[in-house]
Scaffold this motif. Structure first.
Motif, short mmCIF file in Angstrom:
data_model
loop_
_atom_site.label_atom_id
_atom_site.label_comp_id
_atom_site.label_asym_id
_atom_site.label_seq_id
_atom_site.Cartn_x
_atom_site.Cartn_y
_atom_site.Cartn_z
N PHE A 1 0.83 -1.20 0.00
CA PHE A 1 0.00 0.00 0.00
C PHE A 1 0.87 1.26 0.00
N GLY A 2 1.99 1.21 0.70
CA GLY A 2 2.92 2.34 0.70
C GLY A 2 3.46 2.62 -0.69
N ALA A 3 3.73 1.56 -1.46
CA ALA A 3 4.21 1.73 -2.83
C ALA A 3 3.14 2.38 -3.71
N LEU A 4 1.89 2.03 -3.47
CA LEU A 4 0.80 2.64 -4.24
C LEU A 4 0.71 4.14 -3.94
N LEU A 5 0.84 4.48 -2.66
CA LEU A 5 0.81 5.89 -2.27
C LEU A 5 2.02 6.63 -2.85
N GLU A 6 3.18 5.99 -2.86
CA GLU A 6 4.37 6.59 -3.45
C GLU A 6 4.16 6.82 -4.94
N ALA B 1 1.53 9.93 -5.10
CA ALA B 1 1.85 11.25 -4.54
C ALA B 1 3.32 11.44 -4.24
N GLY B 2 3.96 10.46 -3.62
CA GLY B 2 5.37 10.59 -3.26
C GLY B 2 5.60 11.69 -2.24
N PHE B 3 6.83 12.22 -2.19
CA PHE B 3 7.19 13.36 -1.34
C PHE B 3 6.79 13.17 0.13
N GLY B 4 6.97 11.95 0.67
CA GLY B 4 6.72 11.74 2.09
C GLY B 4 5.32 11.26 2.42
N THR B 5 4.40 11.31 1.46
CA THR B 5 3.02 10.90 1.72
C THR B 5 2.91 9.46 2.22
N PRO B 6 3.56 8.47 1.56
CA PRO B 6 3.39 7.09 2.02
C PRO B 6 3.89 6.87 3.43
N VAL B 7 4.96 7.52 3.82
CA VAL B 7 5.46 7.37 5.19
C VAL B 7 4.45 7.91 6.18
N ALA B 8 3.93 9.10 5.91
CA ALA B 8 2.99 9.74 6.83
C ALA B 8 1.75 8.88 7.05
N ILE B 9 1.25 8.28 5.98
CA ILE B 9 0.00 7.53 6.07
C ILE B 9 0.22 6.12 6.60
N THR B 10 1.21 5.40 6.08
CA THR B 10 1.40 4.02 6.51
C THR B 10 1.88 3.92 7.95
N VAL B 11 2.62 4.91 8.43
CA VAL B 11 3.03 4.90 9.84
C VAL B 11 1.80 4.86 10.73
N SER B 12 0.85 5.71 10.45
CA SER B 12 -0.35 5.78 11.28
C SER B 12 -1.20 4.52 11.13
N MET B 13 -1.23 3.95 9.93
CA MET B 13 -1.97 2.72 9.73
C MET B 13 -1.34 1.58 10.53
N LEU B 14 -0.03 1.50 10.53
CA LEU B 14 0.65 0.45 11.28
C LEU B 14 0.38 0.59 12.77
N MET B 15 0.38 1.83 13.26
CA MET B 15 0.08 2.05 14.67
C MET B 15 -1.33 1.58 15.01
#
Length: 601
Positions: free
Chosen positions: A124-129, A132-146
């Protein structure tokens, strides 16, 4: 005006390059060794760069200051513009409760946290990358993992490590498009096009992708994780790599990561459905009992396993029914009965309509970005008044001996086709689908800015640093010093890309900084320009996980702002290990061993 000075420190390239490295070393030492907060480390490093640009590289004070302001502006638009708006869309789903439905949907594939790390962070992070890229996948997947039960620091580390293989083709291959633009102007090699450079990168990053999911399960659960889930991890990585190679070489460079992410996710789900696991699934509770998941227990951002509620302040902590059309996961008893004992009643599955609404925001994003990147639409949006370019006011910087200003002094303001603006459109449509009132949507938007305030400072400071380094000539001296190594530059080429991404947080920016230098160095060292240009982008992806911007975004997303240094130390070793692998791949591709992999050879 300012014309860059060649070897300004003692007339020596070595000394000039050594001085040029000081701001970067300052940044890394402050973050990694002294544990200084990322925003403060960025500002201090920027101050050091400004002093050295003025005193050592003879840049006028006004030009140095203007260079920093342009970099800060670029840090906000387009980089922060997409990150902030993407997190806003995500926050809308959290605050209405639909994110919980999405989380349960991912959790239904497998209760095992190790499998969930692969599906959420990698696929899912790769799809977001890709979108959008530019940090979006990290911001979203971090919260999802939590929300799935990961402790904050581990969630951040997993998301950062996963955000590697897809980066070169992120934001619909924006890094590759940028690379083709900056390299084609300095060489007459007809292969320096989006298609050929994309094909070359598609013969490098897939090798990396094959092992990243294995690294993820190792980070989540150590050797036991690899022993139990090696098949799912290997299938995820290999299927992603194969799809990435085929898409980049034979389908479409801009669609590469979208295709690879979807293929990988489908392959993992298929394996999980077919394989009869001979091991006990690892859940948040079992991981905590074993003592292997208590790396960040307690404190801001801690999530109770399976609760789906984030404990940090801001939009994410808001009750679902407070904002809009919240899904209700009804109990088997009367949902309107007194609360006593209701929490013990069994929960009914989410309805298909609720699941569809939970996925709707991401479907909306995919459709909007796909439409915006259709040939005729993209061409129209690239014209005035939707896109305008202008020289940064008062900034006049020339390369040594050149009569043309640096291309970086021209600012592109593509206010409508920018990824961040498209995310706002997606957010407005999401509000309609989830029945969120304008007032509530605006409150969520303001809260998102408050939530990311220190990340915003960090990103703008570091981009200002990058522009000062580039326009003062410091970046060029670092590159020229590396180029003196001749054929050994094949090994160093990915490292140059890594430095660019580590500093700017963007593979696009790193390609803009060093792409032309890679091609020019290749000509002098007898190496293939396509190989080294692509190596800049492929090597840069490992710098993503240690860039101050991504560290700040990840830390902010888990409510641990100020812990960027600790996170840096957790992922730095993996960044170095994967970078070494990429360096070896490029060396072999520059030799007869794997030289056949270079297009046109």
């Amino acid at each position: 005006m300012f014309e860059q000075v060649v070897d300004p420190v003692g007339g020596s390239l070595a000394l000039s390059a050594l001085v040029a490295a000081v701001p970067l070393l300052t940044l890394f030492v402050l973050l990694g060794a002294l544990k200084v907060k990322a925003w403060l480390a960025g500002l201090i490093s920027l101050a050091v760069a400004l002093v050295l640009a003025i005193l050592a590289f003879r840049m006028p004070v006004g030009q140095a200051a203007l260079s920093a302001t342009e970099g800060a502006a670029f840090g906000f638009f387009p980089i922060l513009w997409v990150v902030i708006n993407a997190i806003w869309v995500y926050n809308l789903t959290v605050a209405t409760g639909h994110f919980d439905v999405l989380r349960r949907s991912f959790g239904n594939v497998s209760p095992d946290l190790r499998i969930q790390a692969i599906i959420v962070a990698f696929c899912f992070g790769a799809l977001l990358e890709a979108l959008a890229g530019f940090g979006t996948p990290v911001a979203i997947t971090v919260s999802m993992l939590m929300a799935l039960g990961f402790q904050p620091m581990k969630a951040a580390a997993v998301a950062l490590i996963a955000n590697t293989a897809p980066v070169a083709f992120g934001a619909l291959a924006t890094p590759i498009v940028t690379l083709a633009t900056v390299t084609s102007g300095v060489s007459d090699d007809a292969r320096l096009t989006v298609d050929t450079l994309g094909a070359m990168a598609g013969r490098q990053t897939p090798i990396l992708a094959a092992i990243v999911p294995l690294v993820l399960v190792l980070v989540v659960d150590g050797r036991r994780g690899v022993k139990d889930t090696w098949l799912e991890a290997l299938v995820a990585g290999v299927s992603f790599g194969v799809a990435q190679f085929l898409a980049a070489n034979y389908v479409s460079v801009p669609l590469t990561d979208i295709i690879a992410a979807l293929v990988s996710a489908a392959a993992v789900v298929a394996v999980v459905r077919m394989r009869k696991a001979g091991y006990e699934p690892v859940t948040a509770a079992s991981l905590s009992r074993a003592g292997t998941g208590a790396d960040a227990a307690g404190g801001a951002g801690t999530v109770a396993a399976g609760s789906g509620r984030r404990g940090r302040a801001g939009v994410g902590a808001t009750a679902g029914e407070e904002l809009g059309d919240a899904p209700g996961r009804q109990t088997a008893r009367d949902p309107h009965a007194p609360a006593s004992g209701a929490e013990d009643a069994p929960l009914l599955p989410d309805t298909p309509a609720e699941v569809a609404k939970a996925y709707a925001p991401y479907g909306i994003v995919i459709v909007i970005f796909a439409l915006a990147n259709l040939g005729p639409v993209k061409s129209a949006l690239a014209q005035a008044p939707w896109t305008t370019t202008f020289p940064w006011p008062g900034l006049n910087v020339f390369a040594a001996g050149s009569s043309e200003e640096l291309a970086s002094t021209t600012f592109t303001f593509n206010w409508l086709p920018a990824a961040g603006t498209l995310m706002i459109i997606a957010g407005l449509l999401t509000m309609l689908v989830l029945r969120i009132s304008p007032g509530r949507g605006l409150k969520a938007y303001v809260d998102t800015y408050r939530e990311l305030k220190w990340a915003i400072v960090t990103v703008m400071a570091v981009l200002a640093l990058a522009y000062v380094l580039n326009q003062s000539g410091m970046t060029g001296h670092l590159g020229r010093a590396l180029a003196q190594t001749g054929g050994f530059f094949a090994f160093l080429s990915p490292i140059l890309g890594w430095i660019g991404v580590a500093v700017t947080g963007s593979d696009t920016s790193a390609n803009a900084l060093f792409g032309a230098l890679q091609v020019q160095t290749a000509a002098g060292a007898g190496l293939d320009p396509v190989l080294l240009a692509a190596a800049n982008s492929s090597g840069g992806v490992m710098g993503k996980m240690v860039s101050p911007q991504n560290l700040a975004i990840a830390a902010a997303a888990v409510g641990m702002a100020g812990k960027e240094g600790e996170l840096f130390r957790k992922v730095f070793g993996w960044s170095m290990l994967l970078l070494l692998l990429m360096c070896l791949i490029v060396v072999l591709q520059a030799s007869p061993v794997l030289g056949w992999m270079v297009p046109g050879q």
